[in-house]
Write a protein that holds these residues in place. Structure first.
Motif, PDB file in Angstrom:
ATOM      1  N   LEU A 120       2.195   0.712   9.454  1.00 27.02           N
ATOM      2  CA  LEU A 120       0.900   1.330   9.188  1.00 27.02           C
ATOM      3  C   LEU A 120       0.819   1.563   7.689  1.00 27.02           C
ATOM      4  O   LEU A 120       1.602   2.325   7.121  1.00 27.02           O
ATOM      5  CB  LEU A 120       0.774   2.660   9.937  1.00 27.02           C
ATOM      6  CG  LEU A 120      -0.452   3.515   9.596  1.00 27.02           C
ATOM      7  CD1 LEU A 120      -1.743   2.783   9.916  1.00 27.02           C
ATOM      8  CD2 LEU A 120      -0.389   4.854  10.326  1.00 27.02           C
ATOM      9  N   LEU A 121      -0.115   0.886   7.032  1.00 33.09           N
ATOM     10  CA  LEU A 121      -0.277   0.991   5.584  1.00 33.09           C
ATOM     11  C   LEU A 121      -1.543   1.790   5.303  1.00 33.09           C
ATOM     12  O   LEU A 121      -2.649   1.354   5.640  1.00 33.09           O
ATOM     13  CB  LEU A 121      -0.367  -0.413   4.985  1.00 33.09           C
ATOM     14  CG  LEU A 121      -0.308  -0.581   3.463  1.00 33.09           C
ATOM     15  CD1 LEU A 121       0.871   0.172   2.860  1.00 33.09           C
ATOM     16  CD2 LEU A 121      -0.231  -2.055   3.102  1.00 33.09           C
ATOM     17  N   LEU A 122      -1.363   2.968   4.722  1.00 28.87           N
ATOM     18  CA  LEU A 122      -2.481   3.848   4.416  1.00 28.87           C
ATOM     19  C   LEU A 122      -2.927   3.651   2.978  1.00 28.87           C
ATOM     20  O   LEU A 122      -2.101   3.666   2.049  1.00 28.87           O
ATOM     21  CB  LEU A 122      -2.086   5.320   4.609  1.00 28.87           C
ATOM     22  CG  LEU A 122      -1.587   5.741   5.994  1.00 28.87           C
ATOM     23  CD1 LEU A 122      -1.331   7.248   6.009  1.00 28.87           C
ATOM     24  CD2 LEU A 122      -2.578   5.356   7.080  1.00 28.87           C
ATOM     25  N   GLY A 123      -4.222   3.492   2.775  1.00 30.47           N
ATOM     26  CA  GLY A 123      -4.789   3.440   1.439  1.00 30.47           C
ATOM     27  C   GLY A 123      -5.115   4.855   0.990  1.00 30.47           C
ATOM     28  O   GLY A 123      -5.928   5.539   1.613  1.00 30.47           O
ATOM     29  N   VAL A 124      -4.473   5.303  -0.087  1.00 30.49           N
ATOM     30  CA  VAL A 124      -4.598   6.702  -0.508  1.00 30.49           C
ATOM     31  C   VAL A 124      -5.087   6.794  -1.947  1.00 30.49           C
ATOM     32  O   VAL A 124      -4.995   5.839  -2.726  1.00 30.49           O
ATOM     33  CB  VAL A 124      -3.245   7.435  -0.363  1.00 30.49           C
ATOM     34  CG1 VAL A 124      -2.783   7.405   1.093  1.00 30.49           C
ATOM     35  CG2 VAL A 124      -2.174   6.832  -1.275  1.00 30.49           C
ATOM     36  N   ALA A 125      -5.605   7.964  -2.311  1.00 34.66           N
ATOM     37  CA  ALA A 125      -6.123   8.171  -3.663  1.00 34.66           C
ATOM     38  C   ALA A 125      -4.997   8.281  -4.679  1.00 34.66           C
ATOM     39  O   ALA A 125      -5.108   7.806  -5.810  1.00 34.66           O
ATOM     40  CB  ALA A 125      -6.994   9.423  -3.694  1.00 34.66           C
ATOM     41  N   ASP A 126      -3.889   8.918  -4.298  1.00 30.72           N
ATOM     42  CA  ASP A 126      -2.788   9.176  -5.215  1.00 30.72           C
ATOM     43  C   ASP A 126      -1.480   8.975  -4.459  1.00 30.72           C
ATOM     44  O   ASP A 126      -1.083   9.821  -3.652  1.00 30.72           O
ATOM     45  CB  ASP A 126      -2.894  10.607  -5.752  1.00 30.72           C
ATOM     46  CG  ASP A 126      -1.874  10.933  -6.832  1.00 30.72           C
ATOM     47  OD1 ASP A 126      -0.750  10.378  -6.785  1.00 30.72           O
ATOM     48  OD2 ASP A 126      -2.183  11.758  -7.705  1.00 30.72           O
ATOM     49  N   VAL A 127      -0.816   7.835  -4.690  1.00 31.61           N
ATOM     50  CA  VAL A 127       0.399   7.512  -3.943  1.00 31.61           C
ATOM     51  C   VAL A 127       1.482   8.558  -4.165  1.00 31.61           C
ATOM     52  O   VAL A 127       2.146   9.002  -3.219  1.00 31.61           O
ATOM     53  CB  VAL A 127       0.915   6.111  -4.332  1.00 31.61           C
ATOM     54  CG1 VAL A 127       2.296   5.850  -3.720  1.00 31.61           C
ATOM     55  CG2 VAL A 127      -0.067   5.038  -3.865  1.00 31.61           C
ATOM     56  N   ALA A 128       1.692   8.986  -5.412  1.00 32.07           N
ATOM     57  CA  ALA A 128       2.749   9.950  -5.704  1.00 32.07           C
ATOM     58  C   ALA A 128       2.505  11.284  -5.001  1.00 32.07           C
ATOM     59  O   ALA A 128       3.420  11.881  -4.424  1.00 32.07           O
ATOM     60  CB  ALA A 128       2.867  10.154  -7.216  1.00 32.07           C
ATOM     61  N   ALA A 129       1.256  11.740  -5.021  1.00 31.38           N
ATOM     62  CA  ALA A 129       0.930  13.010  -4.369  1.00 31.38           C
ATOM     63  C   ALA A 129       1.077  12.903  -2.855  1.00 31.38           C
ATOM     64  O   ALA A 129       1.606  13.823  -2.208  1.00 31.38           O
ATOM     65  CB  ALA A 129      -0.489  13.433  -4.734  1.00 31.38           C
ATOM     66  N   SER A 130       0.628  11.789  -2.281  1.00 34.79           N
ATOM     67  CA  SER A 130       0.760  11.604  -0.837  1.00 34.79           C
ATOM     68  C   SER A 130       2.225  11.482  -0.434  1.00 34.79           C
ATOM     69  O   SER A 130       2.636  11.987   0.612  1.00 34.79           O
ATOM     70  CB  SER A 130      -0.015  10.361  -0.387  1.00 34.79           C
ATOM     71  OG  SER A 130      -1.408  10.572  -0.504  1.00 34.79           O
ATOM     72  N   LYS A 131       3.026  10.828  -1.273  1.00 34.79           N
ATOM     73  CA  LYS A 131       4.453  10.716  -0.983  1.00 34.79           C
ATOM     74  C   LYS A 131       5.094  12.100  -0.939  1.00 34.79           C
ATOM     75  O   LYS A 131       5.858  12.413  -0.017  1.00 34.79           O
ATOM     76  CB  LYS A 131       5.138   9.851  -2.037  1.00 34.79           C
ATOM     77  CG  LYS A 131       6.628   9.675  -1.821  1.00 34.79           C
ATOM     78  CD  LYS A 131       7.244   8.742  -2.848  1.00 34.79           C
ATOM     79  CE  LYS A 131       7.279   9.370  -4.220  1.00 34.79           C
ATOM     80  NZ  LYS A 131       7.996   8.533  -5.197  1.00 34.79           N
ATOM     81  N   ARG A 132       4.761  12.952  -1.911  1.00 35.51           N
ATOM     82  CA  ARG A 132       5.304  14.318  -1.915  1.00 35.51           C
ATOM     83  C   ARG A 132       4.867  15.073  -0.672  1.00 35.51           C
ATOM     84  O   ARG A 132       5.656  15.811  -0.067  1.00 35.51           O
ATOM     85  CB  ARG A 132       4.843  15.066  -3.170  1.00 35.51           C
ATOM     86  CG  ARG A 132       5.500  14.585  -4.456  1.00 35.51           C
ATOM     87  CD  ARG A 132       5.249  15.564  -5.595  1.00 35.51           C
ATOM     88  NE  ARG A 132       3.836  15.687  -5.911  1.00 35.51           N
ATOM     89  CZ  ARG A 132       3.197  14.920  -6.788  1.00 35.51           C
ATOM     90  NH1 ARG A 132       3.845  13.956  -7.430  1.00 35.51           N
ATOM     91  NH2 ARG A 132       1.915  15.118  -7.037  1.00 35.51           N
ATOM     92  N   PHE A 133       3.617  14.877  -0.267  1.00 38.52           N
ATOM     93  CA  PHE A 133       3.114  15.560   0.921  1.00 38.52           C
ATOM     94  C   PHE A 133       3.921  15.162   2.153  1.00 38.52           C
ATOM     95  O   PHE A 133       4.351  16.016   2.938  1.00 38.52           O
ATOM     96  CB  PHE A 133       1.632  15.218   1.131  1.00 38.52           C
ATOM     97  CG  PHE A 133       1.065  15.755   2.411  1.00 38.52           C
ATOM     98  CD1 PHE A 133       0.599  17.060   2.485  1.00 38.52           C
ATOM     99  CD2 PHE A 133       1.008  14.978   3.558  1.00 38.52           C
ATOM    100  CE1 PHE A 133       0.080  17.569   3.678  1.00 38.52           C
ATOM    101  CE2 PHE A 133       0.495  15.469   4.750  1.00 38.52           C
ATOM    102  CZ  PHE A 133       0.033  16.771   4.801  1.00 38.52           C
TER     103      PHE A 133
END
Length: 219
Positions: A120-133
């Motif tokens: 499942l590949l999610l398109g996100v606004a900020d990869v680094a922030a989403s990774k931390r989340f």
């Protein structure tokens, strides 16, 4: 369920679950990790995610693509060689985008009909922030390339999660990046329930999870 936080199932929200199940079974074969529910919220344009079916060789990519098209899918990118392997992209009748891929560029035999992995590949606004989340939710990073891409560890019979910039993912899928409304996807995991920074909903599932007769959805 494995000890690490991971995805047990992905539920696609569709117009007609019976018709959608017929398509999925005909095109890709039955898989307990993919669930269906009736869509209740509007969506337009790109929904912000793709599902990848990873196979061992190009013959399997072509077989999946041909079966999907015969069942009613639209080709967004024809199956072909690339720098990283071999793959193509189709969009099913309900609008879900499927990447059909293999890291191999040459066949070693006839098509097997086997899918080795679902991503499942999610398109996100900020990869680094989403990774931390997601690390905060208990997921373990397996690969990371700065603020461009992140991939999380997954166990057997689970769905692998990866993150990519939304606009880049749309380009990879062969569609415009614009879209509004529901993502029309719910992610089932013992790590849930929560909603991530980009609005993707994770729902709690019972530890029985994968392979069980039903997934427990909590709202």
């Amino acid at each position: 369920m494995t000890d690490m936080a991971s995805i047990d199932s992905v539920t696609l929200e569709v117009a007609d679950p019976t018709a959608a199940r017929r398509f999925l079974t005909t095109a890709f074969g039955p898989d307990p990790r993919i669930g269906l529910s009736t869509a209740e919220a509007p969506a337009t344009g790109f929904r912000g995610f793709t599902l990848s079916l990873v196979t061992s060789q190009p013959a399997d990519v072509r077989a999946l693509s041909d079966a999907a098209v015969a069942a009613g899918a639209e080709v967004l990118k024809p199956a072909a060689k690339s720098l990283w392997g071999y793959g193509g992209v189709v969009r099913d009748p309900d609008g879900t985008i499927w990447q059909l891929v293999s890291s191999a560029k040459k066949d070693t035999g006839p098509a097997t009909g086997r899918v080795d992995e679902i991503v499942l590949l999610l398109g996100v606004a900020d990869v680094a922030a989403s990774k931390r989340f997601y690390v905060g939710q208990g997921l373990t990073v397996a690969k990371s390339f700065g603020g461009k891409y992140a991939e999380f560890a997954s166990g057997p019979d689970t769905v692998k999660l990866a993150l990519y910039k939304r606009r880049g993912l749309a380009k990879l899928a062969g569609v415009a990046a614009e879209g509004t409304g529901s993502h029309r996807i719910a992610i089932g995991s013992a790590a849930g329930p929560f909603t991530d920074p980009d609005g993707f909903v994770w729902e709690a599932v019972s530890p029985a999870g994968v392979g069980g007769p039903q997934k427990t959805r909590q709202r």
